[in-house]
Design an enzyme around this catalytic site. Structure first.
Site, PDB file in Angstrom:
ATOM      1  CB  SER A 171      -0.546  -0.323   1.056  1.00  0.00           C
ATOM      2  OG  SER A 171      -1.726   1.257   0.779  1.00  0.00           O
ATOM      3  CE  LYS A 223     -16.111  19.898   7.531  1.00  0.00           C
ATOM      4  NZ  LYS A 223     -15.396  20.013   6.391  1.00  0.00           N
TER       5      LYS A 223
END
Length: 343
Positions: A171, A223
């Site tokens: 990763s 948000k």
């Protein structure tokens, strides 16, 4: 039963006393350091050639008798003396700067890495080499993005960069590794995981069951997409997945830019491979341990290990000790849960 009650009381008093002592020590250190300028860290440099030479000499002293050792030293002395008598000055050996990066989820080692790279770039030339011994299973995207950007400075300066992986570069770890012009892996190191994952629990139904309301107020439609306590919507899930897909695409493009030889869609599936298989996928260039590679380079180059050590205050050292204890416990349990996969 009375014994256990008394023992519990004694244990509680002991813990309370220890905590009180730590608080007093931390407070005292804070008062001493108040008003003082925070001291900077220090760059530590050691020559690895001397380290390897010391290993060899120690073995020679153990295995050879006095006469053999004396003859060996005499021969070495003659060779050194002959070298000094040469009229032509011997060509300077190339330099290899060795760095270490042991990554956690926040890529905390980036703070030291950035200073080490800044230091070596003041002297390193394209004739030199930087070797990074990298170990990381990845973590936060923005943290590993910054760590990768630090390594990119080496490439931009035209200094060859070799990345050695002995255990894992997955990763975010592979995001860093792919910047190397050469990637060297141990045969059973874990590599890849070119993907993005996000997971979080949701206890909204549990809260509803106990008649507990949880309000989330936002300004901006997206948000907050998914929450731990609030009720998640399908629209929020779709937006969250869209963000993951965008991040994954950026990750793929980043890796493909530095390793164009990869079939990026084939390896960017989130899968991991052991070093032997990773070589066939072109995720790495060579199978070899970092010890083997550096020992070979030490024969023809001057090796310098760089480590930037931060100076920690007493409060930071106490906090790090406590955090380290918790990390070790969690790591131990995580290892027990996951080790069966590779048995």
């Amino acid at each position: 039963m009375e014994f256990f009650v008394e023992y519990a009381g004694f244990l509680a008093k002991t813990v309370t006393l220890v905590i009180a002592i730590l608080v007093v020590m931390a407070s005292f250190a804070a008062l001493r350091s108040k008003g003082r300028r925070k001291s900077a860290g220090q760059l530590q440099v050691s020559k690895l050639n001397d380290f390897y030479k010391g290993l060899r000499e120690r073995l020679e002293q153990t295995l050879l008798d006095k006469d053999q050792l004396k003859a060996l030293r005499k021969a070495e002395g003659k060779a050194e003396k002959a070298g000094k008598k040469q009229k032509d000055k011997p060509a300077a050996k190339p330099r290899v700067f060795v760095l270490d990066f042991d990554g956690d989820i926040k890529a905390s080692a980036t703070e030291s890495l950035r200073h080490e790279i800044t230091a070596l770039l003041t002297l390193a030339t394209p004739k030199d080499e930087v070797v990074l011994r990298l170990e990381s299973g990845g973590g936060m995207v923005h943290s590993y993005g910054l760590a990768s950007s630090q390594l990119a400075r080496i490439r931009q300066a035209g200094v060859p960069l070799t990345v050695c992986i002995d255990k894992v570069a997955a990763s975010g770890g592979y995001m860093m590794a792919c910047i190397g012009e050469k990637i060297i892996s141990a045969p059973f190191a874990i590599l890849g995981s070119i993907g993005v994952v996000a997971q979080l629990p949701n206890v909204n139904r549990l809260l509803k069951k106990h008649d507990i309301d949880f309000e989330v107020l936002t300004a901006g439609e997206y948000k907050r997409t998914l929450t731990v306590f609030g009720e998640n919507t399908e629209k929020g899930r779709e937006k969250f997945q869209e963000d993951l897909d965008i991040t994954h695409e950026l990750f793929k493009n980043f890796v493909a830019n530095y390793r164009p030889q990869l079939a990026i869609d084939e390896v960017a599936t989130g899968e991991v491979w052991l070093g032997v298989a990773a070589l066939s996928k072109r995720l790495v260039d060579e199978l070899k341990t970092s010890d083997e590679y550096l020992a070979e380079r030490a024969k023809t180059a001057e090796l310098y290990h760089l480590h930037y050590a931060e100076r920690k205050s007493l409060q930071e050292r106490i906090g790090m000790a406590a955090s380290g204890s918790v990390d070790r416990v969690l790591l131990s349990w995580w290892s027990r849960l996951t080790q069966q996969r590779f048995w």
